[in-house]
Scaffold this motif. Sequence first.
Motif, mmCIF file in Angstrom:
data_model
loop_
_atom_site.group_PDB
_atom_site.id
_atom_site.type_symbol
_atom_site.label_atom_id
_atom_site.label_comp_id
_atom_site.label_asym_id
_atom_site.label_seq_id
_atom_site.Cartn_x
_atom_site.Cartn_y
_atom_site.Cartn_z
ATOM 1 N N LYS A 112 0.762 -1.363 -0.061
ATOM 2 C CA LYS A 112 0.015 0.027 -0.256
ATOM 3 C C LYS A 112 0.898 1.339 0.113
ATOM 4 O O LYS A 112 0.485 2.151 -0.772
ATOM 5 C CB LYS A 112 -0.973 0.031 1.136
ATOM 6 N N ARG A 113 1.864 1.243 0.866
ATOM 7 C CA ARG A 113 2.664 2.524 0.900
ATOM 8 C C ARG A 113 3.547 2.612 -0.320
ATOM 9 O O ARG A 113 3.871 3.716 -0.869
ATOM 10 C CB ARG A 113 3.501 2.404 2.393
ATOM 11 N N SER A 114 4.004 1.606 -0.866
ATOM 12 C CA SER A 114 4.678 1.473 -2.284
ATOM 13 C C SER A 114 4.034 2.064 -3.266
ATOM 14 O O SER A 114 4.304 2.869 -4.329
ATOM 15 C CB SER A 114 5.114 0.147 -2.721
ATOM 16 N N LYS A 115 2.637 1.651 -3.505
ATOM 17 C CA LYS A 115 1.613 2.079 -4.403
ATOM 18 C C LYS A 115 1.590 3.537 -4.402
ATOM 19 O O LYS A 115 1.336 4.613 -5.214
ATOM 20 C CB LYS A 115 0.291 1.611 -4.301
ATOM 21 N N GLY A 116 1.259 4.043 -2.957
ATOM 22 C CA GLY A 116 1.206 5.453 -2.638
ATOM 23 C C GLY A 116 2.539 6.283 -3.083
ATOM 24 O O GLY A 116 2.144 7.387 -3.628
ATOM 25 N N LEU A 117 3.481 5.659 -2.823
ATOM 26 C CA LEU A 117 4.717 6.255 -3.193
ATOM 27 C C LEU A 117 4.851 6.619 -4.787
ATOM 28 O O LEU A 117 5.338 7.581 -5.309
ATOM 29 C CB LEU A 117 6.090 5.806 -2.800
ATOM 30 N N LEU A 118 4.617 5.416 -5.602
ATOM 31 C CA LEU A 118 4.574 5.162 -6.926
ATOM 32 C C LEU A 118 3.528 6.427 -7.644
ATOM 33 O O LEU A 118 3.878 7.169 -8.597
ATOM 34 C CB LEU A 118 4.135 4.017 -7.471
#
Length: 436
Positions: free
Chosen positions: A269-275
């Motif tokens: 979830k945090r990775s998608k947010g960063l992307l």
Amino acid sequence: MILISLTPVLFLYVHSKEYMVVTTYSLVVLWVLQIVYLLHYVNKTNRDLSRFFDAFQYQDATLVFNEQKKDKAFKNLHQSFNHIINAFGKVKIEKEKDFIFFQHTLELVGIGLLAFDKEGNVKLCNPAFKELFLVEDFLNISELECIDKEFPDFLERTKSGKQKLRNYLVKNRILKLAVKATSFRLEDEQLKVVAFQDIKNAVDKGEMDAMHKLIRVFAHEITNSVSPISMLSASLIELYQNNEEKSKDDFIDEGTISNTIMGLTTIRKRSKGLLAFVDEYKNLTHLPKPYFELIRMEKLFMQIEMLFKEEFKAEKIEFTYHLQDKDQELIADEKLITQVLINLVRNAIDALKETENKTLFISTGEANPVNFIIIRDNGAGIPEDVIDNVFTPFFTTKEKGSGIGLNLSRQIMRLHSGTIAVRSKPNCLTEFTLQF
């Protein structure tokens, strides 16, 4: 004068003597010669005065009068003439020095200067002006229609002391200029000097400030995303490393699996947010190159009205627009400027959610091409403590806002060599100004 007075008396005396005929005629000749000499003497003074005044008339400081005269009157007169001519020569030299200094100063000044009289005849035009507008030598401001058809009229209408911001499209190059004028009279001649200053440096400074803000936001957002990912990764690694000696059946139970899935889900979830954050940044840095053309303002405003017509009706918003002239046009990229107006109207609609008697108003400046557009609403407004940050990338006060709309609008305005500014009184007025 004494001899001229005595000669007639002597003539009368010898005329009575018949034997002195030759002397009588000689006295007549002598008297005539004395008068001729007197006239010559008087005319010599007049000739010297004439030479002296001619030297002044033709600004000749090289004339020198003979001071070695035996006649004391002429000697003193010539000395006075020479003193005055020398003083005049010094004044002339100082004037020429000042003029040369003035000319060289004008050549070095980075501000374009143009001076002209009531008839538009050019009295002064420095190289900075010619370089700014890419023009050659010209004698009258009417020849500057090559820059803009209304440019000569604008020069004549510009009032003293009041600074204006103007945009000009010169050979596919937009100039953003601060214009200031002053008028004065020299004897019977009325003159006006107009200064044109390119304010690109000020815009560049603003871009640097925005970049610093962007870096701070980037560092904050990335830190917020990477920190939990790092901690969760370390926690999961530690969980499995501590149980390496145990068999899988001993430590992999439903709780371990649940914790692992939850940790990986959070990391994803945090990775998608960063992307998503990076993708939004790409939208800011990959704006298309603007294609400048003349846009009819009435058509542009009608498109905005049509686009939001249903939302205005649903939200009970009274939308109006005002043009100073129905034929007003704007030099801009239609797609990009439309995007800016959509962003601002969308923000205004959101700000009007909790307002009664909702109004949204768009207007233009008096100039043609248009020099500014104002978007005004009577919504909730922007608090004083956050108004300086509204153009910062990813800064938002909305629950579901991305924080890129206003910054994107600023980027588009910069591509047009323009600016966007805001002023707000909470629960009373919010006004965005697009300056071109």
